[in-house]
Design a protein around this motif. Sequence first.
Motif, PDB file in Angstrom:
ATOM      1  N   GLN A 342       0.820  -1.205   0.000  1.00 37.40           N
ATOM      2  CA  GLN A 342       0.000   0.000   0.000  1.00 37.40           C
ATOM      3  C   GLN A 342       0.861   1.265   0.000  1.00 37.40           C
ATOM      4  OE1 GLN A 342      -2.279   0.262   3.581  1.00 37.40           O
ATOM      5  NE2 GLN A 342      -3.097   2.291   3.149  1.00 37.40           N
ATOM      6  N   GLN A 343       0.562   2.199  -0.920  1.00 32.22           N
ATOM      7  CA  GLN A 343       1.227   3.496  -0.890  1.00 32.22           C
ATOM      8  C   GLN A 343       0.643   4.311   0.258  1.00 32.22           C
ATOM      9  OE1 GLN A 343       2.027   5.502  -4.768  1.00 32.22           O
ATOM     10  NE2 GLN A 343       0.736   3.877  -5.613  1.00 32.22           N
ATOM     11  N   MET A 344       1.513   5.087   0.931  1.00 27.79           N
ATOM     12  CA  MET A 344       1.051   5.776   2.133  1.00 27.79           C
ATOM     13  C   MET A 344       0.279   7.052   1.808  1.00 27.79           C
ATOM     14  SD  MET A 344       3.037   6.356   5.705  1.00 27.79           S
ATOM     15  CE  MET A 344       4.360   7.384   5.158  1.00 27.79           C
ATOM     16  N   ASN A 345       0.830   7.932   1.000  1.00 29.00           N
ATOM     17  CA  ASN A 345       0.138   9.163   0.603  1.00 29.00           C
ATOM     18  C   ASN A 345       0.391   9.357  -0.887  1.00 29.00           C
ATOM     19  OD1 ASN A 345      -0.860  10.383   3.211  1.00 29.00           O
ATOM     20  ND2 ASN A 345       1.301  10.180   3.705  1.00 29.00           N
ATOM     21  N   ALA A 346      -0.658   9.287  -1.678  1.00 30.23           N
ATOM     22  CA  ALA A 346      -0.465   9.362  -3.124  1.00 30.23           C
ATOM     23  C   ALA A 346      -1.703   9.917  -3.797  1.00 30.23           C
ATOM     24  CB  ALA A 346      -0.145   7.979  -3.694  1.00 30.23           C
ATOM     25  N   SER A 347      -1.476  10.606  -4.925  1.00 28.05           N
ATOM     26  CA  SER A 347      -2.556  11.105  -5.768  1.00 28.05           C
ATOM     27  C   SER A 347      -2.615  10.281  -7.039  1.00 28.05           C
ATOM     28  CB  SER A 347      -2.323  12.574  -6.141  1.00 28.05           C
ATOM     29  OG  SER A 347      -2.511  13.408  -5.029  1.00 28.05           O
ATOM     30  N   PHE A 348      -3.811  10.166  -7.599  1.00 30.63           N
ATOM     31  CA  PHE A 348      -3.982   9.454  -8.848  1.00 30.63           C
ATOM     32  C   PHE A 348      -4.540  10.364  -9.938  1.00 30.63           C
ATOM     33  CE2 PHE A 348      -4.193   6.360  -5.403  1.00 30.63           C
ATOM     34  CZ  PHE A 348      -3.239   5.439  -5.814  1.00 30.63           C
ATOM     35  N   ASP A 349      -4.600  11.664  -9.644  1.00 26.80           N
ATOM     36  CA  ASP A 349      -4.999  12.636 -10.660  1.00 26.80           C
ATOM     37  C   ASP A 349      -4.249  13.930 -10.373  1.00 26.80           C
ATOM     38  OD1 ASP A 349      -7.079  14.720  -9.275  1.00 26.80           O
ATOM     39  OD2 ASP A 349      -7.299  12.729  -8.393  1.00 26.80           O
ATOM     40  N   ARG A 350      -4.012  14.723 -11.390  1.00 21.70           N
ATOM     41  CA  ARG A 350      -3.153  15.897 -11.255  1.00 21.70           C
ATOM     42  C   ARG A 350      -3.774  17.009 -10.426  1.00 21.70           C
ATOM     43  NH1 ARG A 350      -2.711  17.214 -17.547  1.00 21.70           N
ATOM     44  NH2 ARG A 350      -2.555  14.949 -17.456  1.00 21.70           N
ATOM     45  N   LEU A 351      -5.090  16.963 -10.220  1.00 22.32           N
ATOM     46  CA  LEU A 351      -5.753  17.982  -9.411  1.00 22.32           C
ATOM     47  C   LEU A 351      -5.922  17.544  -7.964  1.00 22.32           C
ATOM     48  CD1 LEU A 351      -8.522  19.212 -11.891  1.00 22.32           C
ATOM     49  CD2 LEU A 351      -6.267  20.207 -11.445  1.00 22.32           C
ATOM     50  N   HIS A 352      -5.508  16.327  -7.639  1.00 19.27           N
ATOM     51  CA  HIS A 352      -5.576  15.801  -6.265  1.00 19.27           C
ATOM     52  C   HIS A 352      -7.012  15.814  -5.733  1.00 19.27           C
ATOM     53  CE1 HIS A 352      -1.251  16.223  -6.504  1.00 19.27           C
ATOM     54  NE2 HIS A 352      -1.358  17.527  -6.664  1.00 19.27           N
ATOM     55  N   LEU A 353      -7.952  15.364  -6.563  1.00 19.16           N
ATOM     56  CA  LEU A 353      -9.360  15.376  -6.167  1.00 19.16           C
ATOM     57  C   LEU A 353      -9.708  14.232  -5.222  1.00 19.16           C
ATOM     58  CD1 LEU A 353     -11.000  16.251  -9.604  1.00 19.16           C
ATOM     59  CD2 LEU A 353     -10.403  17.799  -7.726  1.00 19.16           C
ATOM     60  N   VAL A 354      -9.136  13.053  -5.467  1.00 17.77           N
ATOM     61  CA  VAL A 354      -9.373  11.884  -4.606  1.00 17.77           C
ATOM     62  C   VAL A 354      -8.032  11.197  -4.416  1.00 17.77           C
ATOM     63  CG1 VAL A 354     -10.647   9.732  -4.304  1.00 17.77           C
ATOM     64  CG2 VAL A 354     -11.708  11.629  -5.544  1.00 17.77           C
ATOM     65  N   ASN A 355      -7.629  11.011  -3.166  1.00 15.56           N
ATOM     66  CA  ASN A 355      -6.273  10.550  -2.871  1.00 15.56           C
ATOM     67  C   ASN A 355      -6.291   9.410  -1.867  1.00 15.56           C
ATOM     68  OD1 ASN A 355      -5.209  13.037  -4.284  1.00 15.56           O
ATOM     69  ND2 ASN A 355      -6.221  14.000  -2.540  1.00 15.56           N
ATOM     70  N   THR A 356      -5.123   8.803  -1.700  1.00 13.90           N
ATOM     71  CA  THR A 356      -4.968   7.765  -0.683  1.00 13.90           C
ATOM     72  C   THR A 356      -4.070   8.301   0.427  1.00 13.90           C
ATOM     73  OG1 THR A 356      -4.354   5.448  -0.316  1.00 13.90           O
ATOM     74  CG2 THR A 356      -2.968   6.703  -1.817  1.00 13.90           C
ATOM     75  N   TYR A 357      -4.375   7.924   1.665  1.00 11.99           N
ATOM     76  CA  TYR A 357      -3.706   8.531   2.813  1.00 11.99           C
ATOM     77  C   TYR A 357      -3.179   7.460   3.769  1.00 11.99           C
ATOM     78  CZ  TYR A 357      -6.360  12.484   1.044  1.00 11.99           C
ATOM     79  OH  TYR A 357      -6.900  13.443   0.225  1.00 11.99           O
ATOM     80  N   GLY A 358      -2.297   7.892   4.648  1.00 15.77           N
ATOM     81  CA  GLY A 358      -1.736   7.028   5.673  1.00 15.77           C
ATOM     82  C   GLY A 358      -0.657   7.781   6.422  1.00 15.77           C
ATOM     83  N   ALA A 359      -0.369   7.381   7.635  1.00 17.45           N
ATOM     84  CA  ALA A 359       0.635   8.083   8.437  1.00 17.45           C
ATOM     85  C   ALA A 359       1.299   7.117   9.408  1.00 17.45           C
ATOM     86  CB  ALA A 359      -0.017   9.232   9.209  1.00 17.45           C
TER      87      ALA A 359
END
Length: 511
Positions: A342-359
């Motif tokens: 799992q990627q911790m913090n990543a965007s899948f679109d250039r406008l960062h509309l929906v992202n994946t998070y973790g810390a």
Amino acid sequence: MDAEPDLRTPAQRGLSRLYRLVAGDRPEGNYVLTRFVVLRVFGLVCVAAFATAVTQLVPLVGAHGITPLAPIEDFFASPTLFYWSTTDTSLWTVSLIGLVLSCLLLIGCENALLLLVLWFLYLSIVQVGGRWYAFGWEIQLLETAILCALLGPLARLRPLAAERPPSYIAVVLLRWLAFRIMLGAGLIKLRGDPCWTELTCLESHFETQPIPNPVSFYFHHLPPVVLRAGVVFNHIAELVLPWFVFGPRRLRLLAALGMIAFQLTLIISGNLSFLNWLTLVPLLACLDDAFLRRLLPARLAARAGDGTAPATRAATITAACYAVVVLWLSIDVVANMARRRQQMNASFDRLHLVNTYGAFGSISTVRLELQIEGTDAAVPDASATWRPYDLPCKPGPVDRRPCWISPYHRRLDWLMWFAALDVAAHGTLARETWLFNLLDRLLAGEPTVLSLFADPPQFRGGAPTFVRVEVYRYWFAPLGDPAWWRRERLDQLIRPVARDDPDLRGLLDGE
């Protein structure tokens, strides 16, 4: 008198019930108070984020900053206002406008246009911020800003005015964000470091986190059984409670209160920038007007109306259309959460509309600090006097009290923490090579960069002749000790270098 018969078809009655669900007519109220609370907290986060940019963006990426900004060549690849100008004045002006608008949002200018402007201003900064803006909460702020814009009316200058409530769809989208933030953080911990399953992570976390505060010292000295209970609380808050944000009302409220309490605990126990304040925003959307009326002053609750007015059709249609976008963009996000890697913090679109998070997928057990020192001696031999460049909120002098700055963000302080992790993992700088640029700016006596330090040392001629980087290990002093820290010198990371040192010039020219 008998009620008139309902002559509508079952399909018409079903559509009517669906519209009432998404537009209003719910027993928990119409979320006017929820919007009020959510936008006040989000306004506070925006104030902290743009205040950070006002004071630090130019020293970090300005013309004479640590990593000067290069011209933007493709606006559509990196949408930003700085496509037209990358001057220090432009950087500062965009940041200041964002700060002013954030203050307006904080005091009650609840409108979608203002929030969309704030989103684009911050997107402009993130697109040019490089490593300094590579934190997960930057893209989380951008995603949250768009969802908050769906809550507000198109143009309104004061809170709780006599206008329609938000669409229920916008509230649900914020809850979907809360679910992804919390569960993503929980999953990354299970997959990242054995100490999370062994329940031992908190025995070192408070001491080794990026910027401890005074309370971190006392949390670190709690009994091990309490710290292990804290890890269990973490797992419940991040792995169990998120599943109830779409559940029955009572379970949703209890889950929201548990996750809010967890975020408040994190705020109290460390300086994690505005991350936890920002996470409160979608969590507060799990509360409703019927609940908030019990907590807020009666006069404030009365201004929200009786909770029966529906959202406008335009607001509902707009939120529904954006929900389709969110669902489509969530496919990659959900797939990432399901992956073992799992990627911790990543965007899948250039406008960062929906992202994946973790810390905090992994926890350091040893705290290393990189101490930059300078001297104005002609030769850096044993007779040279070295003076430290202390950062405002990093451990320096062992008797200096840890600072408390959340939700403000000290970006250089954080990146120095990552540089120390780099050294601990690789024995040298693998990723944080900006440190060489920083040394060059210090050797030049660059005043904008010096503003990032706490009382920087003074040298003859205005700049040191040599700088070096020492490696120290820090740990909290025992309870009752007059100092906050103890430390020992471990090694020298970078030997004394002058500005014309061929090795330093080679590193800078090679970037």
